[in-house]
Structure formats: C-alpha cells, structure tokens
Design an enzyme around this catalytic site. Structure first.
Site, PDB file in Angstrom:
ATOM      1  CG  ASP A   1    -103.177  17.082  68.160  1.00  0.00           C
ATOM      2  OD1 ASP A   1    -102.144  16.915  68.837  1.00  0.00           O
ATOM      3  OD2 ASP A   1    -102.716  17.852  67.042  1.00  0.00           O
TER       4      ASP A   1
ATOM      5  CB  ALA B   1     -79.616  10.001  76.048  1.00  0.00           C
TER       6      ALA B   1
ATOM      7  CE1 TYR C   1     -87.419  13.208  70.947  1.00  0.00           C
ATOM      8  CE2 TYR C   1     -85.269  12.609  71.599  1.00  0.00           C
ATOM      9  CZ  TYR C   1     -86.664  12.601  71.446  1.00  0.00           C
ATOM     10  OH  TYR C   1     -86.976  11.395  72.252  1.00  0.00           O
TER      11      TYR C   1
ATOM     12  CG  ASN D   1     -80.452   4.937  71.672  1.00  0.00           C
ATOM     13  OD1 ASN D   1     -80.988   5.490  70.706  1.00  0.00           O
ATOM     14  ND2 ASN D   1     -79.000   5.084  71.806  1.00  0.00           N
TER      15      ASN D   1
ATOM     16  CB  ALA E   1     -79.390   2.286  65.322  1.00  0.00           C
TER      17      ALA E   1
ATOM     18  NE  ARG F   1     -76.751  10.750  73.456  1.00  0.00           N
ATOM     19  CZ  ARG F   1     -77.619  11.231  72.563  1.00  0.00           C
ATOM     20  NH1 ARG F   1     -78.402  10.422  72.161  1.00  0.00           N
ATOM     21  NH2 ARG F   1     -77.374  12.379  72.253  1.00  0.00           N
TER      22      ARG F   1
HETATM   23  P1  NAD Z   1     -93.299   6.304  69.428  1.00  0.00           P
HETATM   24  O1  NAD Z   1     -93.171   7.266  68.296  1.00  0.00           O
HETATM   25  O2  NAD Z   1     -93.426   4.901  69.199  1.00  0.00           O
HETATM   26  O3  NAD Z   1     -94.652   6.708  70.365  1.00  0.00           O
HETATM   27  C1  NAD Z   1     -95.070   8.120  70.448  1.00  0.00           C
HETATM   28  C2  NAD Z   1     -96.550   7.947  70.349  1.00  0.00           C
HETATM   29  O4  NAD Z   1     -96.771   9.439  70.637  1.00  0.00           O
HETATM   30  C3  NAD Z   1     -96.831   7.811  68.873  1.00  0.00           C
HETATM   31  O5  NAD Z   1     -97.818   6.768  68.779  1.00  0.00           O
HETATM   32  C4  NAD Z   1     -97.351   9.251  68.460  1.00  0.00           C
HETATM   33  O6  NAD Z   1     -98.356   8.990  67.615  1.00  0.00           O
HETATM   34  C5  NAD Z   1     -98.203   9.580  69.825  1.00  0.00           C
HETATM   35  N1  NAD Z   1     -98.063  11.119  69.550  1.00  0.00           N
HETATM   36  C6  NAD Z   1     -97.215  12.131  68.983  1.00  0.00           C
HETATM   37  N2  NAD Z   1     -97.888  13.223  68.999  1.00  0.00           N
HETATM   38  C7  NAD Z   1     -99.130  13.197  69.503  1.00  0.00           C
HETATM   39  C8  NAD Z   1    -100.031  14.179  69.857  1.00  0.00           C
HETATM   40  N3  NAD Z   1    -100.015  15.518  69.611  1.00  0.00           N
HETATM   41  N4  NAD Z   1    -101.296  13.591  70.775  1.00  0.00           N
HETATM   42  C9  NAD Z   1    -101.206  12.244  70.980  1.00  0.00           C
HETATM   43  N5  NAD Z   1    -100.219  11.432  70.727  1.00  0.00           N
HETATM   44  C10 NAD Z   1     -99.125  11.765  70.146  1.00  0.00           C
HETATM   45  O7  NAD Z   1     -92.147   6.638  70.210  1.00  0.00           O
HETATM   46  P2  NAD Z   1     -91.509   5.679  71.827  1.00  0.00           P
HETATM   47  O8  NAD Z   1     -90.285   5.441  71.131  1.00  0.00           O
HETATM   48  O9  NAD Z   1     -92.583   5.134  72.255  1.00  0.00           O
HETATM   49  O10 NAD Z   1     -91.012   6.857  72.588  1.00  0.00           O
HETATM   50  C11 NAD Z   1     -92.155   7.302  73.695  1.00  0.00           C
HETATM   51  C12 NAD Z   1     -91.648   8.542  74.374  1.00  0.00           C
HETATM   52  O11 NAD Z   1     -90.163   8.094  75.098  1.00  0.00           O
HETATM   53  C13 NAD Z   1     -91.387   9.735  73.651  1.00  0.00           C
HETATM   54  O12 NAD Z   1     -91.600  10.817  74.532  1.00  0.00           O
HETATM   55  C14 NAD Z   1     -89.979   9.588  73.432  1.00  0.00           C
HETATM   56  O13 NAD Z   1     -89.136  10.929  73.079  1.00  0.00           O
HETATM   57  C15 NAD Z   1     -89.224   9.072  74.565  1.00  0.00           C
HETATM   58  N6  NAD Z   1     -87.828   8.430  74.357  1.00  0.00           N
HETATM   59  C16 NAD Z   1     -87.736   7.348  73.355  1.00  0.00           C
HETATM   60  C17 NAD Z   1     -86.710   6.801  73.240  1.00  0.00           C
HETATM   61  C18 NAD Z   1     -86.599   5.515  72.203  1.00  0.00           C
HETATM   62  O14 NAD Z   1     -85.396   4.987  72.303  1.00  0.00           O
HETATM   63  N7  NAD Z   1     -87.367   4.759  71.803  1.00  0.00           N
HETATM   64  C19 NAD Z   1     -85.406   7.348  73.499  1.00  0.00           C
HETATM   65  C20 NAD Z   1     -85.526   8.419  74.487  1.00  0.00           C
HETATM   66  C21 NAD Z   1     -86.685   9.075  74.667  1.00  0.00           C
END
Ligand code: NAD
Length: 352
Positions: free
Chosen positions: A73, A138, A168, A197, A212, A307
């Site tokens: 964690d 975004a 967020y 996204n 989505a 957006r």
């Molecule tokens: P995801 O949920 O698939 O991956 C995030 C991972 O972080 C998860 O596997 C989760 O278990 C892990 N995690 C959460 N809390 C944790 C902790 N305390 N310790 C260790 N691991 C932890 O999400 P994603 O889509 O791969 O997104 C990755 C990053 O990109 C994130 O920071 C997200 O906010 C950012 N982001 C993603 C998108 C998108 O469209 N997917 C858009 C904007 C920003």
C-alpha cells in the site's frame, strides 16, 4: 530535439543515457496503464523493473515476466521508501480511481490518493532518482469551462483559476504542484501528463470502475449475447469527450518523461478526436453489427458536459500527438472485451 510529425515514432527512451539495468519503479502496475507501461519497459530490454500495486498478485491485470512485483500500500511512507530503493526513474500511476460512476461517489478515496504521491515523490527524491513521472488528469481542469458539449478544447493554462472536479480533480492538481515544487526547490526532474480518457485492451471493463468506452463495449456485447437489443446510456448521451488509445498513452509517457523542455510542466496527453457518447455507442454498434434501442438514465453520473484535449502544446514541443483513430482503437478494445466476456461465461478468470 528533432521534431517529428504525428505519425513518426521515435521513442525517447532509446535515446536517453539510461542503462538497461537501471532501476525503474512503476507504481500502480497491477492496473491498466501502469501494467502496459511495465510491459513497454520490459520490451525495450530493461532488466530491473520494480512493479508495485496494493492489489494481491492474482488480481493484477498483466504480469510481465522477469519483473520484480511488490504488493504494497503506497499510502504508507515506509512502503514508498522500499519501493524507491535504488530508483533511477519513478513512475507514479497508482491512484484510487475509476470512471464517473466511481469518482463522483467516492471522493474521499480519490482525495486520499494524495498520500501516495506525497510519499512517493519524497522517497524518490531521497533515493536520488533522476526523474519522476506523475499521472495527472483532465479532471484537473476548471469545470466551469466544460459546461457545454461544444466547449473549446482545454489547453494547459485552463487549469487556473482552479475549479477542478471535486475530489479526484483537486487531488490531481495538488499533486501536480508537489511535482513542480520538488523541481523548483529540490532539483528533482518531474514530468506531469494530464491524461484524457485512456482506453484499450487490458483495462477495467466491468465492476463499477470502468470508463465509458469499455462500459459501452460491454453493454453492446451483453445485449448481443442476451438477444435483448437495448442499451442504457448515462445522461442524455450528448456529453462529449475524447478518448486516447493505450498505445498512444504509453508512447506519450515516454516522450514526456524524457523531454527536458517539459520538466515540471503539465501537458495534455489525449486525443483531440471529440465525440458524443451517442456517437461512441453508434461506433460500438457498428463494430458489433447491431442496432440497439437506447434508454437514457438522467440520474446516472455523467461528469462535465464537454471535454476535449487541445494538442497545440504537445504538437509544438514533441512534434507528436496521440493519433490512433477511435474507430481503430475501439475495434481492438471491443474484440478484447468480447474475449473476456466469453472467458468469464466459460468460468475462467478475467481482468476486472
Ligand atoms: P487503474 O485503476 O487501472 O490502476 C491504478 C492502480 O493503482 C490500481 O491497480 C490500484 O490497485 C493501484 N493503487 C491504488 N491505490 C494504491 C495504493 N495505495 N498503493 C498501491 N497501489 C495502489 O487506473 P489506470 O486507468 O491505469 O490509471 C492510472 C493513473 O492514470 C491513475 O493515476 C489515474 O488517476 C490516471 N488517469 C487515468 C485515466 C484513464 O482514463 N484511465 C485518465 C486520467 C488519469
């Protein structure tokens, strides 16, 4: 740095002074984007990749051979210290997040992700890392500029004056500032990408955190499978977004992380092909070869009205921008989700 047009692809990772046995640390690697990033580093020949996620290993979306995988964690400072030991580059993509269904309901969890970045950047700096990447969003942009489906695309300066997405988005904006101040005061080279996204194979496609494109592919596949040719769309379907294919995202992370002009400079990483949710559904229907009766759930979470990503800056600095068409990317995503759906029906383990 030589400029490229949007179709030319030269990865900057190959041009850095990094050695293939330098320690690369990737946080959130059990999830969608960081899982793909881990594979990318592996495929580029890096031999010391440390992947970290709080999820138990069997729940990681991708497991890459030869990678050190730690289940920890990262809200805990001691775990971040362990994660960053010997790090040359650190990529922080760990966050509690999901689509609108998640981030509108669980704002506290989203805000608490600030602990991850706070401890990770301090640990990376103390470990003497050369570069630190932060995955922003975004959702950091001023929501007042996104009240119309046809609002202009968001440019980097539109984050201020600040009125980010509650929970967020504010966490993202604040963590961006951590990165900027660690560069200004302590000399750590930070990179900050505002993702728009991201979608593609190996992403969350069910369970409440899906976004989505995956949700709509799944609903179309379910409708096809059940023979009940109906679909429920969140909101009125007129809200607009742009969607970036995962391969473009990973390549963009490499470009942004290794570009000195972009140190501590937030930059859009997104497609500028804007579509309405109704158009996204039509595209998924076309791929499936069916037409569904549409129902609209006006009480469901729907996010901002419009957006899109203004890519003027990324095109200027990198001579590149995400270019995979939604039609092509969605077809690949649909195919993968359909395989997942069939595997789950057959009683096999699947992603999400
Ligand atoms: P995801 O949920 O698939 O991956 C995030 C991972 O972080 C998860 O596997 C989760 O278990 C892990 N995690 C959460 N809390 C944790 C902790 N305390 N310790 C260790 N691991 C932890 O999400 P994603 O889509 O791969 O997104 C990755 C990053 O990109 C994130 O920071 C997200 O906010 C950012 N982001 C993603 C998108 C998108 O469209 N997917 C858009 C904007 C920003």
């Amino acid at each position: 740095m030589a400029k490229k047009n949007s179709t030319q692809k030269t990865n900057l990772l190959a041009q850095t002074t990094l050695n293939k046995d330098d320690q690369i640390v990737i946080a959130g690697a059990g999830g969608f984007i960081a899982g793909a990033l881990t594979r990318y580093f592996h495929d580029q020949g890096f031999t010391r990749i440390r992947a970290i996620d709080k999820k138990p290993l069997p729940e990681w979306y991708q497991r890459v051979p030869g990678v050190e995988c730690l289940c920890m964690d990262l809200k805990e400072e001691d775990n971040c210290k362990r994660a960053c030991e010997g790090a040359v580059e650190v990529y922080n993509l760990a966050a509690d997040m999901g689509g609108m269904g998640f981030i509108e309901r669980f704002r506290v969890e989203c805000l608490r992700s600030i602990l991850i970045n706070t401890h990770m950047i301090e640990s990376a700096w103390k470990a003497g890392a050369q570069r630190y990447f932060y995955a922003s969003s975004a959702c950091a942009y001023n929501t007042k500029l996104q009240e119309d489906p046809n609002c202009p695309a968001l440019k980097e300066s539109d984050a201020y004056p600040a009125m980010a997405e509650r929970g967020y988005g504010w966490e993202k904006l604040m963590s961006e500032m951590f990165c900027q101040e660690y560069t200004a005061e302590r000399g750590l080279k930070t990179a900050i990408a505002r993702f728009h996204n991201v979608y593609g194979p190996w992403g969350t496609w069910d369970g409440g955190r899906e976004k989505a494109p995956a949700a709509i592919c799944r609903k179309v596949i379910e409708a096809r499978g059940s023979g009940k040719h109906e679909i429920t769309i969140w909101g009125d379907g007129k809200q607009t977004r742009s969607f970036m294919f995962i391969d473009d995202c990973i390549f963009g992370i490499d470009q942004i992380m290794h570009c000195d002009e972009l140190i501590a400079t937030p930059i859009n990483l997104g497609s500028h092909e804007m579509v309405s949710i109704n158009e996204l559904v039509s595209l998924a229907e076309k791929i499936a070869g069916i037409t569904l009766q549409r129902h609209y759930d006006h009480n469901a979470p729907k996010g901002v009205a419009g957006r899109n990503s203004d890519n003027t800056f990324i095109q200027k600095v990198l001579g590149w921008q995400p270019s995979t068409s939604l039609e092509k990317g969605l077809a690949a995503t649909y195919k993968w989700i359909e395989q997942q759906y069939q595997q789950r029906k057959a009683g096999h383990r699947t992603v999400s």
